[in-house]
Enzyme design. Structure first.
Site, PDB file in Angstrom:
ATOM      1  N   LYS A  81     -18.770 -13.513 -34.759  1.00  0.00           N
ATOM      2  CA  LYS A  81     -17.399 -13.688 -35.227  1.00  0.00           C
ATOM      3  C   LYS A  81     -17.279 -14.951 -36.078  1.00  0.00           C
ATOM      4  CE  LYS A  81     -12.774 -13.924 -33.024  1.00  0.00           C
ATOM      5  NZ  LYS A  81     -12.104 -13.792 -31.691  1.00  0.00           N
ATOM      6  N   SER A 156      -8.618 -10.606 -31.354  1.00  0.00           N
ATOM      7  CA  SER A 156      -8.920 -11.125 -32.675  1.00  0.00           C
ATOM      8  C   SER A 156     -10.369 -10.893 -33.103  1.00  0.00           C
ATOM      9  CB  SER A 156      -8.618 -12.627 -32.710  1.00  0.00           C
ATOM     10  OG  SER A 156      -9.471 -13.323 -31.795  1.00  0.00           O
ATOM     11  N   SER A 180      -9.223 -10.794 -26.607  1.00  0.00           N
ATOM     12  CA  SER A 180      -9.717 -10.609 -27.971  1.00  0.00           C
ATOM     13  C   SER A 180     -11.094  -9.995 -28.078  1.00  0.00           C
ATOM     14  CB  SER A 180      -9.698 -11.948 -28.717  1.00  0.00           C
ATOM     15  OG  SER A 180      -8.382 -12.400 -28.884  1.00  0.00           O
TER      16      SER A 180
END
Length: 459
Positions: A81, A156, A180
């Protein structure tokens, strides 16, 4: 076994790398080709490090030839990420505020991946600063759900889930502060593992709310999530507890699972298909030998209220100086969410942390004294269309995840069915430090269900 190298499981690829029928270079090239073929539709990657990945793969091949086997992830392509610092790649934290930023050193989790011999392909899309999304007033376009590119991935760790579901990579690193890792995994039909609090170092991962932040894993299967977790867990944590992969394949006979059905079944936003799918999963686990009993948890709203205070107070404090310097470069909804922390006092945060401790103790004493794991839903609906997020009003994704950031217990999301052609996810929650039980249960369920054979339509 799939015909495309990018579809080999970690275990299949590892076996072929060691018997000499596959090279790390060829495996990496296969993944890079798949990214080039598909990611225009998915937008999972914000940066692909082709040259760096090929160089790492060549080094991995050389190490294996010399007999230096670094473990299950040796030579395995992986992506992280864009919230995670990488010294060799740009890291913008999903925000125009940090466009072009290159960290001076790797995050601890990246160092662990390198020590394990993994091949880092690139950086994956994230909601801005892991806050809210999707938003459309920044340079980054939100990642699309491979099952329906007109739908969100959840957030996210949006790119992490899209990359796995889209067949670009088998395992990825995300972060989870309120769900997330698990929410995108549920929406995209992947496996998401949020481990116990502090089991994986967050140093070098941009903080949202340090009291709730976890580094987690999104993978194509429970076994691959467990393997990845074990490679990146802090050494002191790993040495004191059974590995997440240590009980894969063991019988569920005698395990006690508390089904927190009322915790989501009566919510106005819970889709009937979600309830049906999790009910069916409870039946499957019972047939596999687990003892299923309904269990009452504290009200979900209590966890959510505590989590909201902690996140907004800590996020505002973390962004206070940057907001003064560059507030106009934040996307509008992210700015509004962060500055809402202005309304909270230090006493509010103290009381919320005290409440979080009480909730954790309640689960330990009243629930985990009786049960090996909790079963509940991950999200209350399938993925939501992008169009629902357009406009000024905030749109929240209904889920049952933040509770276990508040308490720090490990939680695993596993695919459990479909609604309208979109995946649904169940959630398993375990005792602190017992990722092994979650992966044992999730793996057994996965093998007994037929979801693993399902693939999204090609872009």
């Amino acid at each position: 076994m799939s015909g495309h190298l990018a579809d080999l499981s970690i275990q299949e690829a590892a076996a072929r790398l060691r018997d000499g029928s596959l090279s790390c270079l060829d495996l990496t090239r296969g993944h890079l080709e798949r990214i080039a073929e598909r990611d225009r539709a998915y937008r999972a990657f914000v940066y692909v490090d082709t040259d760096g990945a090929l160089a790492e793969a060549a080094r991995a091949d050389d190490a294996l030839r010399r007999g230096n086997d670094l473990g299950p992830l040796h030579g395995i392509p992986i992506a992280v990420k864009d919230l995670v610092d990488t010294a060799q790649m740009p890291t913008a934290y999903g925000s125009d505020v940090h466009a072009g930023h290159r960290p001076t050193e790797d995050a601890d989790v990246v160092l662990r991946l390198k020590a394990a011999g993994a091949v880092l392909l690139g950086k994956l899309e994230t909601y801005e600063f892991a806050m809210v999304g999707p938003v459309f007033d920044r340079s980054f376009r939100p990642a699309a759900n491979p099952w329906n590119v007109n739908c969100t991935t959840g957030g996210s760790s949006s790119g992490s889930a899209a990359a796995v579901a889209g067949g670009l990579v088998r395992t990825t690193i995300g972060s989870d502060t309120g769900g997330s890792v698990r929410s995108p995994a549920s929406y995209c039909g992947a496996v998401g593992l949020k481990p116990s609090f502090a089991s994986i170092s967050t140093r070098g991962v941009f903080p949202l709310s340090p009291s709730l932040d976890h580094v987690g894993v999104i993978s194509a299967s429970v076994a691959e999530a467990a393997i990845t977790h074990d490679a990146i867990a802090d050494a002191a944590y790993a040495n004191a507890r059974p590995a997440a992969a240590s009980r894969l394949g063991q019988s569920l006979s005698g395990l006690r699972i508390g089904y927190a059905r009322d915790w989501f079944a009566h919510d106005a936003e819970t889709l009937p298909a979600v309830l049906e799918a999790v009910d069916a999963a409870a039946s499957v686990l019972s047939l596999l030998g687990a003892r299923i009993e309904e269990v009452a948890l504290p009200e979900a709203a209590d966890f959510e209220a505590v989590g909201a205070v902690i996140i907004h107070a800590e996020a505002f404090e973390g962004h206070r100086q940057q907001l003064k310097a560059s507030g106009e470069r934040y996307s509008r909804k992210v700015f509004q969410n962060i500055v809402s922390g202005l309304c909270l006092t230090p006493d509010d945060l103290i009381r919320a942390r005290e409440a979080a401790l009480r909730l954790r103790v309640t689960l330990d004493r009243r629930v985990f004294s009786q049960f090996d794991a909790i079963l509940t839903a991950t999200t209350l609906t399938p993925a939501i269309p992008f169009v629902d997020f357009v406009g000024e009003a905030a749109r929240w994704t209904p889920m049952r995840t933040i509770a276990f950031n508040v308490t720090g217990h490990p939680a695993l999301s596993v695919p459990c069915g479909f609604s309208g052609g979109l995946p649904l996810g169940l959630q398993l929650v375990g005792r602190a430090g017992d990722e092994a039980a979650l992966c044992q249960i999730g793996h057994a369920y996965e093998l007994a269900s037929d979801f693993a054979a399902s693939k999204p339509p090609r872009p």
